[in-house]
Design a protein around this motif. Structure first.
Motif, PDB file in Angstrom:
ATOM      1  N   GLY A   1      -7.722 -49.426 -42.780  1.00 19.06           N
ATOM      2  CA  GLY A   1      -7.090 -50.749 -42.735  1.00 19.06           C
ATOM      3  C   GLY A   1      -6.024 -50.918 -43.797  1.00 19.06           C
ATOM      4  O   GLY A   1      -4.948 -51.479 -43.537  1.00 19.06           O
ATOM      5  N   ALA A   2      -6.285 -50.401 -45.007  1.00 15.35           N
ATOM      6  CA  ALA A   2      -5.277 -50.460 -46.068  1.00 15.35           C
ATOM      7  C   ALA A   2      -4.073 -49.605 -45.704  1.00 15.35           C
ATOM      8  O   ALA A   2      -2.921 -49.971 -45.967  1.00 15.35           O
ATOM      9  CB  ALA A   2      -5.873 -49.998 -47.391  1.00 15.35           C
ATOM     10  N   GLY A   3      -4.342 -48.441 -45.080  1.00 15.84           N
ATOM     11  CA  GLY A   3      -3.257 -47.588 -44.612  1.00 15.84           C
ATOM     12  C   GLY A   3      -2.417 -48.279 -43.562  1.00 15.84           C
ATOM     13  O   GLY A   3      -1.173 -48.212 -43.589  1.00 15.84           O
ATOM     14  N   TYR A   4      -3.064 -48.968 -42.626  1.00 16.66           N
ATOM     15  CA  TYR A   4      -2.329 -49.712 -41.604  1.00 16.66           C
ATOM     16  C   TYR A   4      -1.422 -50.781 -42.224  1.00 16.66           C
ATOM     17  O   TYR A   4      -0.269 -50.944 -41.823  1.00 16.66           O
ATOM     18  CB  TYR A   4      -3.299 -50.386 -40.638  1.00 16.66           C
ATOM     19  N   ALA A   5      -1.958 -51.544 -43.186  1.00 17.92           N
ATOM     20  CA  ALA A   5      -1.160 -52.602 -43.830  1.00 17.92           C
ATOM     21  C   ALA A   5       0.084 -52.015 -44.478  1.00 17.92           C
ATOM     22  O   ALA A   5       1.187 -52.568 -44.359  1.00 17.92           O
ATOM     23  CB  ALA A   5      -2.009 -53.348 -44.860  1.00 17.92           C
ATOM     24  N   ALA A   6      -0.076 -50.870 -45.166  1.00 17.18           N
ATOM     25  CA  ALA A   6       1.063 -50.230 -45.819  1.00 17.18           C
ATOM     26  C   ALA A   6       2.029 -49.654 -44.791  1.00 17.18           C
ATOM     27  O   ALA A   6       3.258 -49.793 -44.911  1.00 17.18           O
ATOM     28  CB  ALA A   6       0.571 -49.128 -46.763  1.00 17.18           C
ATOM     29  N   GLY A   7       1.488 -48.998 -43.758  1.00 14.84           N
ATOM     30  CA  GLY A   7       2.337 -48.383 -42.750  1.00 14.84           C
ATOM     31  C   GLY A   7       3.144 -49.386 -41.948  1.00 14.84           C
ATOM     32  O   GLY A   7       4.305 -49.137 -41.595  1.00 14.84           O
ATOM     33  N   LEU A   8       2.547 -50.552 -41.657  1.00 11.04           N
ATOM     34  CA  LEU A   8       3.282 -51.600 -40.941  1.00 11.04           C
ATOM     35  C   LEU A   8       4.484 -52.080 -41.751  1.00 11.04           C
ATOM     36  O   LEU A   8       5.551 -52.367 -41.194  1.00 11.04           O
ATOM     37  CB  LEU A   8       2.354 -52.781 -40.641  1.00 11.04           C
ATOM     38  N   ALA A   9       4.311 -52.166 -43.059  1.00  8.12           N
ATOM     39  CA  ALA A   9       5.376 -52.694 -43.918  1.00  8.12           C
ATOM     40  C   ALA A   9       6.605 -51.786 -43.949  1.00  8.12           C
ATOM     41  O   ALA A   9       7.715 -52.254 -44.175  1.00  8.12           O
ATOM     42  CB  ALA A   9       4.852 -52.904 -45.342  1.00  8.12           C
ATOM     43  N   VAL A  10       6.415 -50.491 -43.713  1.00  7.01           N
ATOM     44  CA  VAL A  10       7.548 -49.554 -43.773  1.00  7.01           C
ATOM     45  C   VAL A  10       7.935 -49.027 -42.391  1.00  7.01           C
ATOM     46  O   VAL A  10       8.746 -48.109 -42.270  1.00  7.01           O
ATOM     47  CB  VAL A  10       7.240 -48.374 -44.727  1.00  7.01           C
ATOM     48  N   GLY A  11       7.327 -49.600 -41.341  1.00  8.22           N
ATOM     49  CA  GLY A  11       7.694 -49.209 -39.989  1.00  8.22           C
ATOM     50  C   GLY A  11       7.041 -47.941 -39.473  1.00  8.22           C
ATOM     51  O   GLY A  11       7.427 -47.421 -38.424  1.00  8.22           O
ATOM     52  N   PHE A  12       6.041 -47.419 -40.185  1.00  9.08           N
ATOM     53  CA  PHE A  12       5.328 -46.217 -39.717  1.00  9.08           C
ATOM     54  C   PHE A  12       4.583 -46.527 -38.422  1.00  9.08           C
ATOM     55  O   PHE A  12       4.484 -45.695 -37.527  1.00  9.08           O
ATOM     56  CB  PHE A  12       4.366 -45.754 -40.813  1.00  9.08           C
ATOM     57  N   TRP A  13       4.008 -47.743 -38.358  1.00  2.00           N
ATOM     58  CA  TRP A  13       3.499 -48.297 -37.101  1.00  2.00           C
ATOM     59  C   TRP A  13       4.326 -49.528 -36.781  1.00  2.00           C
ATOM     60  O   TRP A  13       4.735 -50.274 -37.685  1.00  2.00           O
ATOM     61  CB  TRP A  13       2.021 -48.675 -37.216  1.00  2.00           C
ATOM     62  N   SER A  14       4.569 -49.755 -35.499  1.00  2.00           N
ATOM     63  CA  SER A  14       5.496 -50.819 -35.114  1.00  2.00           C
ATOM     64  C   SER A  14       4.840 -52.183 -35.027  1.00  2.00           C
ATOM     65  O   SER A  14       5.521 -53.208 -35.110  1.00  2.00           O
ATOM     66  CB  SER A  14       6.154 -50.480 -33.774  1.00  2.00           C
ATOM     67  N   GLY A  15       3.512 -52.221 -34.853  1.00  2.00           N
ATOM     68  CA  GLY A  15       2.856 -53.511 -34.741  1.00  2.00           C
ATOM     69  C   GLY A  15       1.384 -53.365 -34.411  1.00  2.00           C
ATOM     70  O   GLY A  15       0.831 -52.254 -34.394  1.00  2.00           O
ATOM     71  N   GLU A  16       0.743 -54.496 -34.115  1.00  2.34           N
ATOM     72  CA  GLU A  16      -0.699 -54.510 -33.892  1.00  2.34           C
ATOM     73  C   GLU A  16      -1.101 -53.716 -32.654  1.00  2.34           C
ATOM     74  O   GLU A  16      -2.213 -53.206 -32.579  1.00  2.34           O
ATOM     75  CB  GLU A  16      -1.189 -55.955 -33.793  1.00  2.34           C
ATOM     76  N   ASP A  17      -0.200 -53.595 -31.669  1.00  5.02           N
ATOM     77  CA  ASP A  17      -0.536 -52.820 -30.469  1.00  5.02           C
ATOM     78  C   ASP A  17      -0.811 -51.360 -30.817  1.00  5.02           C
ATOM     79  O   ASP A  17      -1.672 -50.718 -30.203  1.00  5.02           O
ATOM     80  CB  ASP A  17       0.587 -52.912 -29.436  1.00  5.02           C
ATOM     81  N   ASP A  18      -0.077 -50.824 -31.795  1.00  2.00           N
ATOM     82  CA  ASP A  18      -0.330 -49.446 -32.234  1.00  2.00           C
ATOM     83  C   ASP A  18      -1.738 -49.308 -32.822  1.00  2.00           C
ATOM     84  O   ASP A  18      -2.425 -48.298 -32.608  1.00  2.00           O
ATOM     85  CB  ASP A  18       0.703 -49.025 -33.290  1.00  2.00           C
ATOM     86  N   ILE A  19      -2.167 -50.324 -33.569  1.00  2.00           N
ATOM     87  CA  ILE A  19      -3.488 -50.292 -34.202  1.00  2.00           C
ATOM     88  C   ILE A  19      -4.578 -50.356 -33.139  1.00  2.00           C
ATOM     89  O   ILE A  19      -5.560 -49.606 -33.172  1.00  2.00           O
ATOM     90  CB  ILE A  19      -3.617 -51.446 -35.220  1.00  2.00           C
ATOM     91  N   ARG A  20      -4.392 -51.237 -32.163  1.00  2.00           N
ATOM     92  CA  ARG A  20      -5.370 -51.338 -31.069  1.00  2.00           C
ATOM     93  C   ARG A  20      -5.457 -50.017 -30.291  1.00  2.00           C
ATOM     94  O   ARG A  20      -6.538 -49.570 -29.919  1.00  2.00           O
ATOM     95  CB  ARG A  20      -4.991 -52.467 -30.120  1.00  2.00           C
ATOM     96  N   ALA A  21      -4.311 -49.411 -30.061  1.00  2.00           N
ATOM     97  CA  ALA A  21      -4.280 -48.157 -29.292  1.00  2.00           C
ATOM     98  C   ALA A  21      -4.997 -47.030 -30.027  1.00  2.00           C
ATOM     99  O   ALA A  21      -5.567 -46.119 -29.397  1.00  2.00           O
ATOM    100  CB  ALA A  21      -2.836 -47.762 -28.989  1.00  2.00           C
ATOM    101  N   ASN A  22      -4.981 -47.067 -31.359  1.00  2.00           N
ATOM    102  CA  ASN A  22      -5.622 -46.018 -32.153  1.00  2.00           C
ATOM    103  C   ASN A  22      -7.144 -46.131 -32.181  1.00  2.00           C
ATOM    104  O   ASN A  22      -7.840 -45.157 -32.486  1.00  2.00           O
ATOM    105  CB  ASN A  22      -5.101 -46.051 -33.592  1.00  2.00           C
ATOM    106  N   TRP A  23      -7.673 -47.351 -31.901  1.00  2.00           N
ATOM    107  CA  TRP A  23      -9.124 -47.558 -32.027  1.00  2.00           C
ATOM    108  C   TRP A  23      -9.836 -46.923 -30.837  1.00  2.00           C
ATOM    109  O   TRP A  23      -9.542 -47.242 -29.675  1.00  2.00           O
ATOM    110  CB  TRP A  23      -9.449 -49.049 -32.103  1.00  2.00           C
TER     111      TRP A  23
END
Length: 502
Positions: free
Chosen positions: A446-468
């Motif tokens: 979750g901490a990785g996701y928060a950091a990655g979202l801030a720099v565009g590594f993931w584009s948004g919450e849909d990427d997080i849902r898809a990874n689960w």
């Protein structure tokens, strides 16, 4: 070239660094324990300098394991044990006292004094902060340090000292420390101090004054996902942006992709923490839960949660291992407990630090009840595991009552979810499926996701849902009458722990 995010997970018993790829899979982990310091009964401390050193070591170790360098890392996220409190000198970086851990109960008298100032008692700050007055939270711990360490209050009032939860301590050190270190926290951690207004996400100056905490020593509150600065400390992550901060339980909620209203997770760690996403609406609890910030991503609206905090679950297994010597390693408890069919009538209520949700009884202390000559160490091992499930059931019942929406399944994560006996008993007791994801250590993720979202590594919450991705489900299989009988006896056992401390 593949890129990765790094997550620093500063926990209650250890600190680790994990590296994640774009699919949310861990590619490397390095973890080291730190000392648990018990100066007297009810007191729990950590050495902040030891934690800072270990943080550097685990970051280097994780990169070495994956044969990577700072150039391969796009961002760093930080997650942490939340209410644990550090006060240090702004000019030297020296802590004025050990970190006072969230489990510590020494501030009971301070909480009682503050409760006596108004008609609402322990509820006097709940409308603004979402929290009852309790030893769990950071504000009274700051007050204790200022009142009991010689010369510290004057230094704090002169602006010479900084306060931080462990996220702030880690961030300050890796961004320069005394040489320009960032004194910053996020709303998920600030909401655990008893000092932050949940509506404005700012420090409440009236509460700070009443609690005797100078506002000048408090960190700046920023969002949970934005670039705060870069790693300035010499070492393996130098120059990498630090772009995410989430308290450990909120980080696990985010890592579990509980991003919609009504989705809940339970983390099985040192303690247990159930969080239910309530969206942008603040839900006031009538049943002993906490209203807290779930996350705030950049400039997006704040998302809130209801939380049930349970102080002692995984640490009860440690107690069985370290204090009583009944097992040699934590995983042995499942093998021992599986040699019997039930708890033999024995119940262990681990109120070592009082009882948290839904009771909030700081006067409670641990008890083993229902003992007969029939009970063996195997029955006690089973009772230890069942205590975690019983406490979770109490919190889920309160959550169902507050939200008005009965839970239909429970996502689980943390160190204890590898214990299949516990997971099956949990499903039986809740009468809903219990679901473990492929990546069970979702706090760091979750901490990785928060950091990655801030720099565009993931584009948004849909990427997080898809990874689960689900790894295992446990379906309830217990007879309803049996379930009700066991739970009724547990509730009776809990009452035996009340009023132990005068």
């Amino acid at each position: 070239m593949k890129k990765y995010v790094a997550a620093i997970d500063q926990g209650t018993t250890s600190t680790r660094c994990m590296l994640f790829d774009r699919s949310g899979r861990a590619v490397a982990t390095e973890q080291k324990e730190h000392r648990q310091i018990f100066p007297q009964a009810g007191w729990v401390e950590h050495d902040p300098a030891e934690v800072a050193t270990i943080t550097r070591e685990v970051c280097a170790g994780a990169l070495a394991r994956a044969d990577l360098s700072a150039a391969d890392v796009v961002a760093v996220g930080i997650t942490n044990q939340r209410e644990t409190t550090v006060v240090w000198d702004r000019a030297t970086g020296e802590p004025v006292y050990n970190a006072i851990v969230w489990q510590d109960t020494r501030t009971d008298r301070i909480c009682a004094e503050l409760a006596a100032l108004g008609d609402d008692g322990a509820e006097r700050y709940r409308a603004r902060t979402g929290l009852p007055l309790a030893t769990y939270f950071a504000g009274p711990k700051i007050r204790w340090i200022l009142d009991n360490v010689e010369g510290v209050r004057a230094r704090a009032e002169a602006g010479q000292l900084c306060f931080g939860t462990m996220d702030t301590w880690v961030l300050w050190n890796i961004t320069g420390g005394p040489d320009g270190g960032l004194h910053v926290t996020d709303p998920t951690n600030a909401s655990r101090t008893l000092l932050m207004d949940l509506d404005t996400l700012s420090w409440d100056e009236e509460i700070c004054a009443e609690m005797g905490v100078p506002v000048a020593m408090l960190p700046q509150i920023r969002s949970s996902s934005e670039v705060y600065g870069t790693v300035r400390e010499r070492g393996v992550l130098a120059g990498v942006p630090i772009a995410g901060i989430l308290g450990d339980q909120q980080a696990a909620t985010f890592g579990q992709a509980c991003l919609a209203v009504g989705e809940a997770k339970n983390t099985y760690g040192t303690g247990n923490f159930v969080l239910l996403n309530t969206g942008t609406a603040k839900v006031d609890s009538r049943n002993g839960l906490l209203t807290t910030v779930c996350y705030k991503i950049g400039t997006n609206d704040t998302v809130y949660a209801l939380e049930g905090a349970i102080a002692v679950t995984g640490s009860l297994v440690q107690w069985l291992r370290d204090n009583l010597g009944m097992i040699s390693t934590a995983p042995e408890i499942e093998q021992l407990a599986a040699t019997v069919d039930d708890n033999g009538g024995a119940y262990i209520v681990p109120a070592f630090s009082g009882l948290f949700a839904p009771y909030w009884r700081s006067d409670a202390r641990g008890a083993i009840v229902g003992l007969t000559r029939y009970v063996t160490k195997a029955h006690l091992a089973r009772a230890v595991l069942e205590a975690t499930a019983f406490q979770t059931r109490e919190v889920i019942d309160a959550m169902n009552a507050d939200s008005g929406v009965p839970l239909t399944s429970l996502k689980v994560d943390g160190g204890m979810v590898g214990n299949e006996l516990l997971m099956q008993f949990q499903a039986d007791l809740l009468d809903v499926p219990v679901i473990r994801p492929v990546v069970s250590e979702t706090t760091a993720l979750g901490a990785g996701y928060a950091a990655g979202l801030a720099v565009g590594f993931w584009s948004g919450e849909d990427d997080i849902r898809a990874n689960w991705v689900a790894d295992r489900q446990w379906q309830p299989a217990m007879d309803p009458q049996r379930r009700d009988e066991l739970y009724a006896r547990w509730r009776k056992a809990v009452t035996r722990t009340f009023d132990w401390v005068e």
